[in-house]
Design a protein around this motif. Structure first.
Motif, PDB file in Angstrom:
ATOM      1  N   ASN C 128      19.933  21.810   1.035  1.00 55.48           N
ATOM      2  CA  ASN C 128      18.626  21.948   1.662  1.00 55.48           C
ATOM      3  C   ASN C 128      18.702  21.684   3.159  1.00 55.48           C
ATOM      4  OD1 ASN C 128      17.356  22.678  -0.637  1.00 55.48           O
ATOM      5  ND2 ASN C 128      16.529  20.645  -1.095  1.00 55.48           N
ATOM      6  N   ASP C 129      19.479  20.657   3.538  1.00 62.99           N
ATOM      7  CA  ASP C 129      19.651  20.386   4.967  1.00 62.99           C
ATOM      8  C   ASP C 129      20.292  21.568   5.659  1.00 62.99           C
ATOM      9  OD1 ASP C 129      18.570  17.955   4.517  1.00 62.99           O
ATOM     10  OD2 ASP C 129      20.464  16.828   4.561  1.00 62.99           O
ATOM     11  N   LEU C 130      21.344  22.097   5.034  1.00 59.51           N
ATOM     12  CA  LEU C 130      22.029  23.253   5.606  1.00 59.51           C
ATOM     13  C   LEU C 130      21.045  24.410   5.753  1.00 59.51           C
ATOM     14  CD1 LEU C 130      24.708  24.735   6.369  1.00 59.51           C
ATOM     15  CD2 LEU C 130      24.850  25.411   3.968  1.00 59.51           C
ATOM     16  N   ALA C 131      20.238  24.630   4.697  1.00 56.46           N
ATOM     17  CA  ALA C 131      19.280  25.732   4.732  1.00 56.46           C
ATOM     18  C   ALA C 131      18.315  25.551   5.888  1.00 56.46           C
ATOM     19  CB  ALA C 131      18.528  25.814   3.410  1.00 56.46           C
ATOM     20  N   MET C 132      17.848  24.310   6.075  1.00 57.11           N
ATOM     21  CA  MET C 132      16.904  24.075   7.176  1.00 57.11           C
ATOM     22  C   MET C 132      17.572  24.348   8.517  1.00 57.11           C
ATOM     23  SD  MET C 132      14.066  23.556   5.837  1.00 57.11           S
ATOM     24  CE  MET C 132      13.135  23.157   7.313  1.00 57.11           C
ATOM     25  N   ASP C 133      18.837  23.944   8.666  1.00 56.16           N
ATOM     26  CA  ASP C 133      19.556  24.226   9.908  1.00 56.16           C
ATOM     27  C   ASP C 133      19.608  25.724  10.169  1.00 56.16           C
ATOM     28  OD1 ASP C 133      19.951  21.619  10.386  1.00 56.16           O
ATOM     29  OD2 ASP C 133      22.038  21.546   9.676  1.00 56.16           O
ATOM     30  N   MET C 134      19.947  26.467   9.106  1.00 51.40           N
ATOM     31  CA  MET C 134      20.085  27.916   9.270  1.00 51.40           C
ATOM     32  C   MET C 134      18.726  28.548   9.586  1.00 51.40           C
ATOM     33  SD  MET C 134      23.195  28.356   9.036  1.00 51.40           S
ATOM     34  CE  MET C 134      24.091  26.826   9.055  1.00 51.40           C
ATOM     35  N   LEU C 135      17.688  28.026   8.923  1.00 59.11           N
ATOM     36  CA  LEU C 135      16.350  28.557   9.189  1.00 59.11           C
ATOM     37  C   LEU C 135      15.931  28.280  10.634  1.00 59.11           C
ATOM     38  CD1 LEU C 135      14.615  27.728   5.801  1.00 59.11           C
ATOM     39  CD2 LEU C 135      15.055  30.002   6.756  1.00 59.11           C
ATOM     40  N   LYS C 136      16.365  27.112  11.154  1.00 54.01           N
ATOM     41  CA  LYS C 136      16.077  26.817  12.566  1.00 54.01           C
ATOM     42  C   LYS C 136      16.713  27.862  13.459  1.00 54.01           C
ATOM     43  CE  LYS C 136      15.288  21.945  12.815  1.00 54.01           C
ATOM     44  NZ  LYS C 136      16.099  21.036  12.013  1.00 54.01           N
ATOM     45  N   LYS C 137      17.944  28.214  13.129  1.00 54.54           N
ATOM     46  CA  LYS C 137      18.679  29.195  13.928  1.00 54.54           C
ATOM     47  C   LYS C 137      17.901  30.503  14.056  1.00 54.54           C
ATOM     48  CE  LYS C 137      23.706  28.714  13.669  1.00 54.54           C
ATOM     49  NZ  LYS C 137      23.814  28.372  15.091  1.00 54.54           N
ATOM     50  N   VAL C 138      17.240  30.899  12.957  1.00 56.41           N
ATOM     51  CA  VAL C 138      16.510  32.170  12.988  1.00 56.41           C
ATOM     52  C   VAL C 138      15.018  31.924  13.231  1.00 56.41           C
ATOM     53  CG1 VAL C 138      18.161  33.287  11.464  1.00 56.41           C
ATOM     54  CG2 VAL C 138      16.146  32.203  10.492  1.00 56.41           C
ATOM     55  N   HIS C 139      14.681  30.693  13.614  1.00 57.87           N
ATOM     56  CA  HIS C 139      13.302  30.330  13.958  1.00 57.87           C
ATOM     57  C   HIS C 139      12.352  30.560  12.786  1.00 57.87           C
ATOM     58  CE1 HIS C 139      15.178  30.310  17.823  1.00 57.87           C
ATOM     59  NE2 HIS C 139      15.427  31.619  17.742  1.00 57.87           N
ATOM     60  N   MET C 140      12.789  30.172  11.619  1.00 56.34           N
ATOM     61  CA  MET C 140      11.924  30.323  10.443  1.00 56.34           C
ATOM     62  C   MET C 140      11.752  28.994   9.706  1.00 56.34           C
ATOM     63  SD  MET C 140      10.589  33.254  10.071  1.00 56.34           S
ATOM     64  CE  MET C 140      10.037  33.055   8.397  1.00 56.34           C
ATOM     65  N   ASP C 141      12.158  27.877  10.344  1.00 58.22           N
ATOM     66  CA  ASP C 141      12.099  26.601   9.637  1.00 58.22           C
ATOM     67  C   ASP C 141      10.669  26.182   9.312  1.00 58.22           C
ATOM     68  OD1 ASP C 141      12.354  26.666  12.449  1.00 58.22           O
ATOM     69  OD2 ASP C 141      12.215  24.477  12.499  1.00 58.22           O
ATOM     70  N   HIS C 142       9.689  26.699  10.067  1.00 59.96           N
ATOM     71  CA  HIS C 142       8.295  26.314   9.796  1.00 59.96           C
ATOM     72  C   HIS C 142       7.746  26.989   8.543  1.00 59.96           C
ATOM     73  CE1 HIS C 142       8.264  30.088  11.892  1.00 59.96           C
ATOM     74  NE2 HIS C 142       6.985  30.271  11.638  1.00 59.96           N
ATOM     75  N   LYS C 143       8.487  27.940   7.972  1.00 59.52           N
ATOM     76  CA  LYS C 143       7.991  28.647   6.785  1.00 59.52           C
ATOM     77  C   LYS C 143       8.820  28.315   5.548  1.00 59.52           C
ATOM     78  CE  LYS C 143       4.892  31.544   8.647  1.00 59.52           C
ATOM     79  NZ  LYS C 143       3.458  31.499   8.313  1.00 59.52           N
ATOM     80  N   SER C 144       9.548  27.197   5.591  1.00 60.05           N
ATOM     81  CA  SER C 144      10.544  26.960   4.536  1.00 60.05           C
ATOM     82  C   SER C 144       9.935  26.875   3.141  1.00 60.05           C
ATOM     83  CB  SER C 144      11.333  25.692   4.843  1.00 60.05           C
ATOM     84  OG  SER C 144      10.459  24.588   4.829  1.00 60.05           O
ATOM     85  N   GLU C 145       8.651  26.491   3.056  1.00 62.42           N
ATOM     86  CA  GLU C 145       8.044  26.345   1.731  1.00 62.42           C
ATOM     87  C   GLU C 145       7.331  27.621   1.264  1.00 62.42           C
ATOM     88  OE1 GLU C 145       8.206  23.545  -0.153  1.00 62.42           O
ATOM     89  OE2 GLU C 145       9.422  22.513   1.348  1.00 62.42           O
TER      90      GLU C 145
END
Ligand code: ADP
Ligand code: MG
Lengths: 224, 237, 257
Positions: C128-145
């Motif tokens: 999950n941490d890794l996923a959040m890091d990757m989502l940050k990279k593509v600027h999508m971490d605010h939509k993770s849920e």
């Protein structure tokens, strides 16, 4: 294999006449039960949408009853149970009534979902383009309802055909009873049950082919 | 005997039958699900390959096998969906005995109903798999899942939404269909009821009790099916 | 010269009687970015899909990092790998599809994390941490849920890119990542890919965005008629095409944009 098949040749002349009349009984059973089930289904579907809470509850109760109780039990109740209350049907009509009641609940649900699936907006759109309420029913609502309802209705017919074999257990002289009776006297159960199996397939396969064609056409029409 | 005493006495016997009904239903259900999953997957994914003249012998063989398997499954499905359950049971029980293969009534009942159920669920699962875009599976392979892993983690969890309502309705239909196996003398509610009737002639009381008993057994299943259906509709929105 | 990251050797692929790839040879160095262009139906997707064996080639071999991909060699006989071994190798190549193919029953974070949990056996919290890091990279971490169907096409594609990044791939494959998007959403996805390119990741990109290919790719490969018709440094190829088919293709593309 040849030996197995030759039995049919030897017995054909004695088996064929009773079999043909049994097929007619099966078809008559299926047809009458289907008509009854359609009538019950339509009334119950309308009853479930009525304004009377009482009527709605009765109709819902009926649907739940047929969903939970085996058709065989309904047949036994009518044929063996009702005489205890002074109501006697012969095996054929007990079969028709039992199958009709058993399937009526399912058909009611099909009607209901068909009517519910049509959105009010579609009727309003029809009125908006200038159709009269009758025209909107005739050209929009009804065709839509038929599209949704027809394929499952055809499948119900097949189900009733197959279920009509249960009437053998209440001694209605249909196809399965023909095989059962002959099997017990000729000691050729494999031959006879395979034979009626083939007859049932010959009756049901064309129906399911038609049902699938209709379904495919209706779906193509829906997505366009 | 008073009416209440009779009802009590008959109920005890019938509930014993209900135990058998439940075991036949459960066992048959498992067989049907396994057959349906297997054949449904073969039907959904086995026909994907296009034939190429550059195929090696092994590839050609697996291609031909897949084709044959699909044809065989189609025939199986058509036959067992077109035959009345009673015909299947009579062939398995009386027919096979006649050619020297003697099955226990219970075995014949579970086999017969299982084969019929497998044919129904094959179509259910095929439709379920078919509703999921092929790209879903490829994306799973691309992140390093095996085909089996893709099925387990990606395809099946999505399939349940589509397949659970018809599976639950199948289970209800199956529970009701078990009443038929009394015709080959397999023990269950209806069989016990028919025996009671021949001993006591209390026909109407017994069959009314039977109806109530079946209703009680299927009622929770029906509620479950309704839940699944509501969920599926929600998901489809 | 250093060993290439990816080597495509004499790749052939037919569908029935249709010969789509007629012998492709291609090398890609570490950190190199190749853009594959060509008319629709010329086999770009097929070529890309053969690289990670989503499509099994009829002939030819793929080497990744010097290692034979998707096949095993015993003596001089090549045989296909088991699905399990193939899956392990595929995990080292990330792929982004034209149609996104996010899994609709999983939320955004789980879409990115699931392969790490199920394929690599990573602990859930770590994945999950890794996923959040990757989502940050593509600027999508605010939509993770969120669930995929509630996202725009551009957002879905960026999540799909995060999913590929979470594999920590040696090579990224993009198959027309922006072709299914509304025009106003193309930019955000191209920006994301641009950022990845700037990190020095090796990638193979099929695209019709010629200007983007010219800017981002080191090399452009023009495919036509089942083979490579012309290739070279991106700016040379696009500004100064030699092959007449490439000239007319580029003309059409410019007209369209
Ligand atoms: N699975 C397949 N089966 C049959 N033909 C295919 C398949 N995939 C692709 N093709 C055909 O191969 C050709 C190349 O397809 P593709 O690689 O998708 O082209 P591109 O991506 O360059 O547009 C097309 O003619 C296409 O119809
Ligand atoms: Mg393509």
């Amino acid at each position: 294999m040849i030996e197995f098949l030759s039995v049919y040749g030897e017995n054909w002349s004695t088996w064929q006449p009773p079999m043909v009349s049994a097929i007619w009984v099966t078809l008559a059973l299926t047809f009458c039960a289907y008509i009854l089930a359609l009538a019950i289904g339509l009334l119950v579907a309308l009853g479930r949408m009525s304004n009377s809470a009482m009527l709605r509850a009765i109709c819902k109760g009926y649907v739940e009853f047929t969903r939970g109780v085996p058709t065989l039990v309904i047949l036994f109740l009518i044929y063996f149970g009702l005489p205890g209350f002074g109501i006697v049907f012969d095996a054929f009509w007990a079969g028709v009534i039992g199958l009709g009641i058993g399937m009526g609940g399912y058909i009611a649900e099909v009607f209901r979902s068909g009517l519910q699936a049509i959105h009010f907006g579609q009727r309003e759109a029809a009125l908006a383009v200038g159709m009269t309420p009758f025209q909107s029913f005739r050209y929009i609502m009804l065709p839509l309802a038929i599209r949704i309802v027809l394929p499952p209705m055809l499948n119900m017919l097949i189900l009733i055909l197959k279920d009509s074999s249960l009437c053998a257990l209440i001694t209605a002289p249909e196809l399965m009873l023909f095989a059962k009776d002959l099997a017990s006297t000729t000691f050729l159960p494999m031959h006879l049950y395979l034979l009626v199996g083939v007859v049932y397939l010959a009756l049901s396969l064309p129906m399911s082919l038609v049902a699938r064609r209709v379904e495919a056409r209706m779906q193509a029409g829906m997505s366009r | 005997m008073t009416l209440t005493e009779k009802i009590e006495l008959y109920s005890i016997t019938l509930v014993k039958g209900a135990g058998w009904t439940v075991s036949i239903t459960l066992l048959t259900f498992c067989i049907a699900v396994v057959l349906g999953l297997l054949f449904g997957a073969v039907k959904a994914y086995g026909g994907k390959q296009t034939y190429s003249s550059t195929f090696t012998l092994k590839e050609t063989l697996s291609y031909v096998l897949a084709r044959i398997a699909i044809i065989a499954i189609n025939i199986y499905v058509e036959v067992f969906r077109g035959l009345p359950a009673l015909a299947v049971l009579f062939i398995l029980y009386f027919g096979l005995a006649n050619v020297g293969i003697r099955l226990e009534p219970f075995t014949a009942a579970v086999m017969g109903l299982g084969l019929i159920g497998g044919a129904m669920l094959t179509e259910v699962f095929r439709a379920g798999f078919g509703a999921i875009h092929g790209g879903q599976r490829e994306a799973a392979l691309a992140v390093g899942m095996t085909p089996l892993g893709a099925l387990q983690h990606i395809i099946l969890p999505q399939t349940w939404r589509v397949t659970l309502p018809p599976i639950a309705n199948y289970a209800i239909g199956l529970l009701k269909d078990t009443a038929i196996v009394s015709a080959i003398a397999a023990p269950e509610i209806m069989f016990f009821a028919r025996n009671l009737v021949t001993r006591t002639f209390d026909t109407e009381i017994i069959y009314i009790l039977v109806a109530i008993l079946y209703f009680c057994l299927s009622f929770p299943l029906a509620r479950l099916a309704d839940r699944f259906e509501a969920k599926a509709l929600e998901g489809a929105r | 010269m250093a060993e290439p990251l990816l080597k495509v050797e004499n790749l052939h692929k037919s569908f029935g009687s249709l010969e789509v790839l007629k012998g492709i040879d291609l090398e890609l160095a570490k950190g190199e970015k190749i853009a594959l262009i060509g008319p629709s139906g010329c086999g770009k997707s097929t070529c890309l899909r053969c690289v990670n064996f989503l499509e099994i080639p009829n002939q030819g071999h793929i080497y990744l990092d010097g290692e034979l991909f998707g096949q095993k060699k015993v003596g001089d006989q090549y045989s296909q790998m088991s699905e399990k071994e193939l899956a392990r190798q595929r995990a080292t190549i990330g792929m982004v599809f034209q149609g996104f193919y996010l899994w609709p029953h999983l939320n955004v974070r789980d879409n990115v994390a699931i392969a790490q949990i199920k394929v690599n056996g990573m602990a859930k919290s770590e994945a999950n941490d890794l996923a959040m890091d990757m989502l940050k990279k593509v600027h999508m971490d605010h939509k993770s849920e969120e669930f995929p169907e509630r996202l725009s096409g551009g957002q879905q594609q960026r999540v799909a890119i995060a999913r590929a990044l979470a594999q920590r791939p040696k090579l990224l494959l993009f198959d027309e990542p922006t072709s299914a998007l509304d025009p106003e959403l193309v930019g955000e996805v191209l920006n994301t890919i641009h950022e990845l390119a700037d990190e020095g990741r090796a990638m193979m990109l099929v695209t019709h965005e010629i200007a983007f290919a010219r800017e981002v790719a080191d090399r452009v490969v023009f495919m036509d008629g089942g083979g490579i018709a012309e290739q070279g440094p991106a700016k040379d190829i696009i500004d100064n095409p030699q092959n007449p088919r490439l000239q007319s293709f580029l003309g059409q593309m410019l007209e369209r944009n």
